[in-house]
Design a protein around this motif. Structure first.
Motif, short mmCIF file in Angstrom:
data_model
loop_
_atom_site.label_atom_id
_atom_site.label_comp_id
_atom_site.label_asym_id
_atom_site.label_seq_id
_atom_site.Cartn_x
_atom_site.Cartn_y
_atom_site.Cartn_z
N UNK A 69 0.84 -1.19 0.00
CA UNK A 69 0.00 0.00 0.00
C UNK A 69 0.88 1.24 0.00
N UNK A 70 0.50 2.19 -0.84
CA UNK A 70 1.18 3.48 -0.88
C UNK A 70 0.13 4.56 -1.07
N UNK A 71 0.12 5.52 -0.16
CA UNK A 71 -0.84 6.63 -0.19
C UNK A 71 -2.28 6.13 -0.26
N UNK A 72 -2.55 5.07 0.51
CA UNK A 72 -3.89 4.53 0.58
C UNK A 72 -4.29 3.65 -0.59
N UNK A 73 -3.42 3.49 -1.55
CA UNK A 73 -3.70 2.69 -2.74
C UNK A 73 -3.01 1.34 -2.62
N UNK A 74 -3.75 0.24 -2.77
CA UNK A 74 -3.16 -1.10 -2.78
C UNK A 74 -2.65 -1.37 -4.19
N UNK A 75 -1.38 -1.78 -4.26
CA UNK A 75 -0.72 -1.98 -5.56
C UNK A 75 -0.04 -3.34 -5.61
N UNK A 76 0.13 -3.85 -6.83
CA UNK A 76 0.93 -5.06 -7.04
C UNK A 76 2.38 -4.74 -6.69
N UNK A 77 3.08 -5.72 -6.10
CA UNK A 77 4.50 -5.52 -5.80
C UNK A 77 5.32 -6.46 -6.68
N UNK A 123 9.39 -7.50 -8.39
CA UNK A 123 10.83 -7.59 -8.08
C UNK A 123 11.63 -7.69 -9.36
N UNK A 124 12.75 -6.98 -9.38
CA UNK A 124 13.75 -7.16 -10.43
C UNK A 124 15.02 -7.60 -9.74
N UNK A 125 15.58 -8.72 -10.17
CA UNK A 125 16.85 -9.22 -9.65
C UNK A 125 17.95 -8.53 -10.45
N UNK A 126 18.68 -7.65 -9.79
CA UNK A 126 19.70 -6.85 -10.46
C UNK A 126 21.04 -7.59 -10.49
N UNK A 127 21.36 -8.26 -9.40
CA UNK A 127 22.53 -9.12 -9.30
C UNK A 127 22.09 -10.40 -8.60
N UNK A 128 23.01 -11.31 -8.35
CA UNK A 128 22.62 -12.56 -7.70
C UNK A 128 21.97 -12.31 -6.34
N UNK A 129 22.39 -11.28 -5.64
CA UNK A 129 21.78 -10.94 -4.35
C UNK A 129 21.01 -9.64 -4.38
N UNK A 130 21.33 -8.77 -5.31
CA UNK A 130 20.73 -7.44 -5.37
C UNK A 130 19.34 -7.44 -5.96
N UNK A 131 18.44 -6.72 -5.30
CA UNK A 131 17.04 -6.69 -5.72
C UNK A 131 16.49 -5.27 -5.69
N UNK A 132 15.49 -5.08 -6.52
CA UNK A 132 14.65 -3.88 -6.47
C UNK A 132 13.22 -4.38 -6.36
N UNK A 133 12.51 -3.89 -5.35
CA UNK A 133 11.08 -4.15 -5.20
C UNK A 133 10.36 -2.84 -5.48
N UNK A 134 9.25 -2.94 -6.17
CA UNK A 134 8.48 -1.73 -6.43
C UNK A 134 6.99 -2.03 -6.48
N UNK A 135 6.24 -1.03 -6.10
CA UNK A 135 4.78 -1.08 -6.19
C UNK A 135 4.37 -0.49 -7.52
N UNK A 136 3.46 -1.14 -8.18
CA UNK A 136 2.97 -0.70 -9.48
C UNK A 136 1.69 0.09 -9.28
N UNK A 137 1.79 1.40 -9.31
CA UNK A 137 0.66 2.30 -9.09
C UNK A 137 0.11 2.72 -10.45
N UNK A 138 -0.82 1.91 -10.97
CA UNK A 138 -1.36 2.15 -12.31
C UNK A 138 -2.13 3.46 -12.39
N UNK A 139 -2.78 3.85 -11.31
CA UNK A 139 -3.56 5.09 -11.31
C UNK A 139 -2.68 6.32 -11.54
N UNK A 140 -1.44 6.27 -11.07
CA UNK A 140 -0.51 7.40 -11.21
C UNK A 140 0.60 7.11 -12.23
N UNK A 141 0.55 5.94 -12.88
CA UNK A 141 1.61 5.51 -13.81
C UNK A 141 2.98 5.70 -13.17
#
Length: 119
Positions: free
Chosen positions: A73-81, A83-101
């Motif tokens: 949840x971000x700013x009251x909006x529930x979003x899909x979360x 992951x992008x695996x950047x390296x073998x251990x490195x990760x980026x997690x992000x929420x997909x806020x379609x309403x705000x692109x």
């Protein structure tokens, strides 16, 4: 100037692209650390988030998180979360806020996120 919560991870998105922003200062700091260790891969991840944050075909390196991590949840909006695996251990997690692109980076780091160990 340091980056923090709500700041863009890069210049404004052109038409048809998604914004990429940090949810907090920790994710911004993690992004900087990850970029120092894996500059090219971090850049590629940024391009993916800008152009195709919800890929038609998930891969082992870019996929939606599962279970209790599948949503956030971000700013009251529930979003899909995702992951992008950047390296073998490195990760980026992000929420997909379609309403705000907007992709809201919730975690970025060179080490594997501990939250996945609870599963």
């Amino acid at each position: 100037m340091t980056t923090g919560r709500g700041d863009r991870a890069a210049p404004p998105a052109p038409d048809g692209h998604w914004e990429v922003r940090f949810t907090d200062a920790a994710s911004a700091k993690g992004w900087e650390n990850l970029a120092q260790q894996a500059r090219e891969n971090t850049y590629r991840a940024w391009v993916i988030m800008r152009t195709e944050p919800r890929p038609a075909m998930e891969t082992s390196r870019h996929h939606r998180l599962k279970g209790s991590l599948a949503h956030g949840t971000h700013r009251g909006q529930t979003c899909e979360q995702w992951q992008i695996e950047v390296t073998s251990g490195g990760r980026i997690w992000y929420l997909l806020d379609a309403a705000r692109a907007t992709c809201w980076i919730t975690f970025a780091g060179a080490g594997h996120p501990r939250a996945t160990d609870r599963r």
